[in-house]
Each structure stands twice: as structure tokens, then as C-alpha cells.
Design a protein around this motif. Structure first.
Motif, PDB file in Angstrom:
ATOM      1  N   ALA A 117      36.344  48.146  51.295  1.00 31.93           N
ATOM      2  CA  ALA A 117      35.547  47.619  50.172  1.00 31.93           C
ATOM      3  C   ALA A 117      35.223  48.391  49.095  1.00 31.93           C
ATOM      4  N   CYS A 122      35.654  45.623  45.744  1.00 33.17           N
ATOM      5  CA  CYS A 122      35.830  44.228  46.045  1.00 33.17           C
ATOM      6  C   CYS A 122      34.347  43.531  45.242  1.00 33.17           C
ATOM      7  N   SER A 123      33.384  44.268  45.374  1.00 35.73           N
ATOM      8  CA  SER A 123      32.036  43.349  45.360  1.00 35.73           C
ATOM      9  C   SER A 123      31.745  43.285  43.463  1.00 35.73           C
ATOM     10  N   HIS A 126      33.770  39.971  43.699  1.00 37.84           N
ATOM     11  CA  HIS A 126      33.380  38.759  44.684  1.00 37.84           C
ATOM     12  C   HIS A 126      31.650  38.987  44.934  1.00 37.84           C
ATOM     13  N   PHE A 130      29.803  38.883  49.035  1.00 39.83           N
ATOM     14  CA  PHE A 130      30.840  38.308  48.909  1.00 39.83           C
ATOM     15  C   PHE A 130      30.949  36.808  48.458  1.00 39.83           C
ATOM     16  N   GLY A 132      30.976  35.340  45.600  1.00 40.58           N
ATOM     17  CA  GLY A 132      31.750  35.073  44.451  1.00 40.58           C
ATOM     18  C   GLY A 132      30.829  34.273  43.611  1.00 40.58           C
ATOM     19  N   ARG A 138      34.010  32.689  46.921  1.00 41.21           N
ATOM     20  CA  ARG A 138      33.103  33.143  48.376  1.00 41.21           C
ATOM     21  C   ARG A 138      34.190  33.366  49.408  1.00 41.21           C
ATOM     22  N   SER A 140      32.907  35.393  52.347  1.00 43.26           N
ATOM     23  CA  SER A 140      32.011  35.850  53.502  1.00 43.26           C
ATOM     24  C   SER A 140      32.104  34.548  54.248  1.00 43.26           C
ATOM     25  N   LEU A 184      34.611  40.253  56.985  1.00 39.73           N
ATOM     26  CA  LEU A 184      34.140  39.229  55.919  1.00 39.73           C
ATOM     27  C   LEU A 184      33.972  37.825  56.789  1.00 39.73           C
TER      28      LEU A 184
END
Ligand code: HEC
Ligand code: HEC
Length: 187
Positions: A117, A122-123, A126, A130, A132, A138, A140, A184
Motif C-alpha cells: 500500500a 493507495c491512500s 482511497h 481507506f 475514500g 471505501r 476498508s 482491507l
């Protein structure tokens, strides 16, 4: 107040409940798979309760256009108008995210997933936790089986509605993707 305005109000009052009924019927259909209480009836069906409205709408639109292939969702959206899809997206986004009672990933898996990640950033999209926002989903606490299936589908090109996610998943191994899904799901 001119009488024609009163007539418009009266007409709108008649239309409004009919419109809501239209959505209510659809909502019952959605619940038969996505769950009465937001917990999907099958592990390969995604959670839509509490998902971001913009993202929900984009997916319904993509299923309708065929940009995201799904034999299950295509007939559901085939006759839907943009307004109906927007109304459904709003409706489900306002529901609380359900408790799927998934276990946190074990330490080694979490470490593996966090390394991926971080390298993939990713963040950036997202966001924290996570969760979003808007058009970014989203991810997570989404169901493990669904996460695994959809990340692999991006990688193979079976899910072809987002080139960024496909290119990203192609850069990672099956083991990386499994670790991400487990991590996740357990957030
Ligand atoms: C017969 C079962 C079924 C019904 C009925 C159904 N869905 Fe789905 N839905 C699915 C499955 C299975 C998927 C996953 C499709 C895939 O990824 O290939 C899905 C995916 C979705 C997604 C994408 C979610 C994500 O995280 O990407 C949305 C949004 C959605 N459905 C909304 C709805 C709405 C709104 C309704 C009612 C109008 C509905 N669905 C009715 C089975 C169903
Ligand atoms: C450049 C922005 C960006 C980055 C970086 C990114 N994503 Fe995404 N991701 C998106 C967008 C936008 C979507 C929705 C695509 C669509 O419209 O279907 C998505 C979709 C997803 C989905 C599918 C969600 C669902 O409900 O079907 C998962 C899972 C996911 N991303 C996980 C990740 C992971 C894990 C990483 C890092 C390894 C990552 N993403 C990096 C933008 C990004």
C-alpha cells in the motif's frame, strides 16, 4: 400567489410519492442480494450500504454501459434512468456501513499489505482509513471474497472500467493482492 403556482405544487405533491415508490421497489430488489440489513447474502456480493454516493452512481452507470461487465448487475440496471441511479446511490450512501465481523489480518499479512500500500500510494486516492470519498470507493471492511475477486479482475482486465487500478494491480503478485484483500477486509 397566482393559482397556476398552486397547481404546480399540487402536481408535484402527486408526483413525489409515486417517485419514491419507484425507488422503494428497486430497493427491495437490491436487498435480495446486497442484504436487508446491508450484509450481502453471498460473500462475493459487495457491501453497498454506506458506500460513497458518487462511486455508487458511477458503478451503476458503468454496469448499464457495459464498461464494467457483470451478468448479474447488467439486467438490474438495463432500464434505469440516470435519475433513478442517482437516487439509489444517494439512498444507499446514507445507510450505515454494516458489521461483517471480519477478523483483522495477522501481523505478517498486515505488514506485507502495508508495504504494498505504501509503494502503490493507495491512500493518495482511497484516503485515510481507506474510506475514500466522492468517486473513490471505501474499501476498508469490504468483504474479503469480493475484494480478492475484484482486485484480481482489475489485474486480469475482466474488470476494465478503471485503467489506473488495472495498471496498478498488474504491477503486483497474486500473493500481494491476497495480502491486500485480507488487510482491507480486516480494517
Ligand atoms: C441478483 C443479485 C443482485 C441484485 C438483485 C443486485 N445486485 Fe448489485 N451486485 C451484485 C453482484 C454479484 C455484484 C458484483 C458484480 C461484479 O463485480 O462482477 C454487484 C455489484 C454492485 C455494485 C458495485 C459495488 C462496488 O463496490 O463496486 C453496486 C453499486 C450495486 N451492485 C448496486 C445495486 C443496486 C442499487 C441494486 C438494486 C437496484 C442491485 N445492486 C441489485 C448482485 C446483485
Ligand atoms: C490514482 C488513484 C488510486 C490509487 C492510487 C488506488 N486506487 Fe483503488 N480505486 C480508485 C478508483 C477511482 C476506484 C474506482 C474505480 C471505478 O470507478 O470502478 C478504485 C477501486 C478500487 C477497488 C474496488 C472497490 C470496489 O468496491 O469494487 C479496490 C479494492 C481498490 N481500489 C483498492 C486499491 C488499493 C489496495 C490500492 C493500492 C494498492 C489502490 N486501490 C490504489 C483509485 C485509486
Amino acid at each position: 400567489m397566482p393559482t397556476w403556482i398552486l397547481a404546480v405544487f399540487a402536481a408535484l405533491a402527486l408526483i413525489a410519492p409515486a417517485h419514491a415508490d419507484g425507488i422503494a421497489e428497486k430497493v427491495t430488489l437490491c436487498a435480495s442480494c446486497h442484504g436487508e440489513n446491508g450484509v450481502p447474502v453471498d460473500a462475493k456480493i459487495p457491501v453497498i450500504w454506506g458506500q460513497n454516493a458518487g462511486y455508487l452512481y458511477i458503478e451503476l452507470r458503468d454496469f448499464k454501459r457495459g464498461a464494467r461487465a457483470s451478468e448479474v448487475m447488467a439486467p438490474v440496471v438495463a432500464d434505469m434512468s440516470r435519475d433513478e441511479m442517482m437516487a439509489l446511490a444517494e439512498y444507499f450512501s446514507k445507510k450505515p456501513w454494516p458489521n461483517l465481523a471480519q477478523k483483522p489480518a495477522d501481523a505478517a499479512t498486515a505488514e506485507h499489505a502495508q508495504a504494498v500500500a505504501n509503494s502503490a500510494q493507495c491512500s493518495q486516492c482511497h484516503l485515510a482509513g481507506f474510506l475514500g470519498a466522492s468517486l473513490v470507493p471505501r474499501v476498508s471492511d469490504q468483504g474479503y471474497d469480493y475484494l480478492l475477486t475484484t482486485l484480481e479482475a482489475f489485474r486480469s482486465g475482466a474488470r476494465a472500467n478503471n485503467a489506473w487500478m488495472t495498471d496498478l494491480m498488474k504491477a503486483y503478485s497474486e500473493a500481494d493482492i491476497k495480502a491486500l484483500a485480507a488487510y482491507l477486509a480486516g480494517l
